[in-house]
Design an enzyme around this catalytic site. Structure first.
Site: not given
Length: 311
Positions: A17, A209, A211, A242, A251
């Site tokens: 994703r 989450h 990066h 993004c 990520n």
């Protein structure tokens, strides 16, 4: 939801994703399904496998429901799909999705750029999303993007993040995801926010989450675990970014996070297979790996069990 044990923390790979959002190359539906099954077989407890975003905006994820349709019930039970509206939930549920990641940004400016509405509108619709998921026996986690910095407005007030976590309209969600969308957070900052989020999360799992824009991805993930996070997001090869966060890199690499955390199910042999799986995925996409652990595995030092054996 039953998943393999990783001790106190779970790791979710999000390559299918978040990882695919900005790649020029494409993975075929069959390749995605094979990747899902391989990662689950190796022991990765949870995956993020697609998005209900408009296909014209994120064409790499246009086949999300086809991927879900190819999986069996047990596989789908470990796979999350990104949603932003109750309508997304209903459409995904009709295709067999049961794990929904309902996403909004902490800042109105980023939420408008990313989703087309302000954060209040997204929060107001959250109870309907939870209701739609519950109708099919599904679960919803609320994901808060830009919890540390926003590309449009700068640093984010932690009190605003905690206010959204404590918002009663989030009742019924099972997790709270704190997203370092730009990868600008540092370990102390991550630890403080995760620790502060435990109380207002009120029993829900807190997910980090991260990066790796400033090279702090693994350090931030470990800080989150130490502060009480129950799950860490990462992506094979460090893919990701993004579209509405210029300058943010991929990520934190799954290979790096797993090598650092050493969950019970991970040993040298399945780590080697994980590295090879990432290599094949990146080759199909025409992307380079950003994983330091993968680079180490490909290096010399054959006396070290975690280095790939000579072929």
């Amino acid at each position: 939801m039953t998943t393999p044990s990783t001790g106190e923390v779970s790791v979710r790979d999000v390559a299918l994703r978040d990882g695919l959002q900005l790649t020029d190359g494409r993975l075929g539906t069959g390749s995605k399904v094979e990747l899902v099954r391989t990662l689950l077989r190796l022991g990765v407890p949870e995956l993020e496998v697609g998005s209900m975003a408009r296909p014209d905006l994120v064409p790499a994820l246009a086949d999300t429901l086809e991927v879900i349709g190819a999986l069996d019930e047990d596989e789908r039970d470990r796979c999350w799909v990104w949603v932003a509206t109750p309508g997304h939930v209903r459409r995904a549920a009709d295709a067999g999705v049961r794990r929904f990641q309902y996403c909004l940004s902490v800042t109105d400016q980023h939420n408008r750029a990313n989703i087309g509405r302000d954060a209040e509108t997204s929060m107001a619709a959250l109870p309907q999303a939870v209701e739609a998921a519950a109708a099919v026996g599904g679960t919803v986690q609320v994901c808060l993007a830009t919890t540390f910095t926003c590309p449009l407005t700068g640093p984010v007030d932690p009190d605003r993040v905690l206010e959204l976590i404590a918002d009663p309209r989030g009742a019924g969600t099972v997790d709270v995801v704190l997203a370092d969308t730009l990868g600008q957070a540092h370990p102390r900052q991550v630890g403080e926010l995760v620790s502060s989020a435990i109380g207002p999360a009120d029993g829900r799992r807190v997910v980090f989450h991260g990066h790796d824009t400033w090279g702090m991805g693994v350090a931030n993930s470990l800080a989150a675990v130490a502060a009480g996070a129950g799950m860490i997001d990462s992506a094979l090869g460090g893919l990701g970014g993004c579209p509405f966060a210029p300058g943010a890199s991929g990520n934190t690499a799954t290979e790096d996070v797993l090598f650092a955390l050493r969950p019970d199910w991970l040993g040298p042999e399945n780590f080697h297979e994980l590295v090879r799986v990432g290599d094949r995925m990146l080759a199909e996409l025409g992307e380079r790996s950003r994983s330091r652990a993968s680079a180490g595995a490909h290096g010399n030092g054959r006396e070290y069990d975690w280095t790939l054996p000579a072929t």
